[in-house]
Design an enzyme around this catalytic site. Sequence first.
Site, PDB file in Angstrom:
ATOM      1  N   HIS A 188     -13.305  65.896  38.693  1.00  0.00           N
ATOM      2  CA  HIS A 188     -13.408  66.866  39.780  1.00  0.00           C
ATOM      3  C   HIS A 188     -14.499  67.886  39.480  1.00  0.00           C
ATOM      4  CE1 HIS A 188      -9.245  65.378  40.715  1.00  0.00           C
ATOM      5  NE2 HIS A 188      -9.772  65.426  41.924  1.00  0.00           N
ATOM      6  N   HIS A 228     -14.640  70.487  49.341  1.00  0.00           N
ATOM      7  CA  HIS A 228     -13.239  70.055  49.425  1.00  0.00           C
ATOM      8  C   HIS A 228     -12.469  70.189  48.115  1.00  0.00           C
ATOM      9  CE1 HIS A 228     -14.622  66.406  47.435  1.00  0.00           C
ATOM     10  NE2 HIS A 228     -13.357  66.080  47.263  1.00  0.00           N
ATOM     11  N   ASP A 338     -12.973  61.009  50.181  1.00  0.00           N
ATOM     12  CA  ASP A 338     -12.437  61.611  48.963  1.00  0.00           C
ATOM     13  C   ASP A 338     -11.956  60.565  47.963  1.00  0.00           C
ATOM     14  OD1 ASP A 338     -11.617  63.628  47.225  1.00  0.00           O
ATOM     15  OD2 ASP A 338      -9.651  63.801  48.140  1.00  0.00           O
TER      16      ASP A 338
END
Length: 460
Positions: A188, A228, A338
């Site tokens: 991430h 996001h 995603d």
Amino acid sequence: MEVCYQLPVLPLDRPVPKHVLSRRGAISFSSSSSLFGAPDPRQLSQRRGAISYDSSDQTALYIRMLARLSCGSSPADSGTEKRVHRLLSFQRYLHSSRLLRGIPQQIPLHILDEDYSGQARCMLEKVGSWNFDIFLFDKLTNGNSLITLTLHLLNQYGLVDLFQLDMVKLWRFLVLVQEDYHNDNPYHNSVHAADVTQAMYCYLQEPMLSKSLTSYDILLGLLAAATHDLDHPGVNQPFLIKTDHYLATLYRNTSVLENHHWKSAVGLLRETGLFSHLPPEDSMNMERELGSLILATDISRQNDYLSRFRTHLDQESLCLSNASHRHFVLQMALKCADICNPCRPWELSKQWSEKVTEEFFEQGDIEKKHKLQVSPLCDRETNTVGNIQIGFMTYVAEPLFGEWARFSDTRLSQTMLGHMGLNKASWGGLQPEQTAISEETETSAGGSRSKEIPQGSRES
């Protein structure tokens, strides 16, 4: 003597001066760090979360920074440039690391590396290709893939001119967005955000969307993709809840990370004033709909969105002339973007699989170190990359992308499903090998990881 500064055109290949806009994320894994530490005098702008502690005028500050960029000393002769070319590329990479952030650059490094910037521009010409190698692109842009890609796409759609976005504010917003991603996270990080943004662009180009979406929808979709996972701590929601992290308390244990990503993005929009020229009601609507898109990426709500999507497809009730239906399709597109890693070509998919699994395992190491119950899939001694990926494809990715292919039955959709099938088979073939490696690791494992529990936990 009067000095006048002229704002230069912001080239996509210019490295971001990370010593100018240095930030500390809202979440720290270092037991010695403080969320509200004293400002570093070497840093021109010290920020805490979405709040600026710099009393000077931010626009003037950025103008001074731009002037510095435009006034570098000229490179030496071409022979010298060739000799130091690769070395400087490596130094630029070092300057982008979190360890060296805030240290002033001694060399105007942006002057060189014309061939790298040229290769990056060539890649952007094929930004709509599903085989787009975001890892290579990130290297060619000196770790600035998210800034470069997002700015390119906004320009390509003509959104900068259409929405009259101020280039200084936009550039600063993108710099801060990229800075807020924790690049010490294996998965991430800003490269993942850039990858999701590129995938989102591919979906926006699909006929079902390209002929229906408005410019407002496209702007919203690209910004949501870029932000996001903003300020993701590298651990999941259950970890934050069981360690009594302040974010879990703040958002009442509900979509904790997604709420934080959304509010962090809104904080940067307001701090940079990117939409300050719009009527307040329009800005508020933009922020609210941005949150709706980001909240849709909560994997714990996957079945809710999938059931609603399936019902629409079964009843053929999607009407893309309806704004709420277009927004729902954007939510589904962002969800697909995603978690599209299993649908990429094997060379890319494998790298992402290894990175996300390593992030799981690092969380498991923290939990073991502090005698917490190890979260599912986070124990490196009992799980392998292959079994985690096969399970994820079977129960999460295949159902979602199967329905997306029903909605948008195109070559891209079939390509994604084809890659996922091949990747699943590849991981299945690697299972015996990975199991043997895992057993060897288990017998020789000793030390624990260096990360600490985030600030806000009651564990000491």
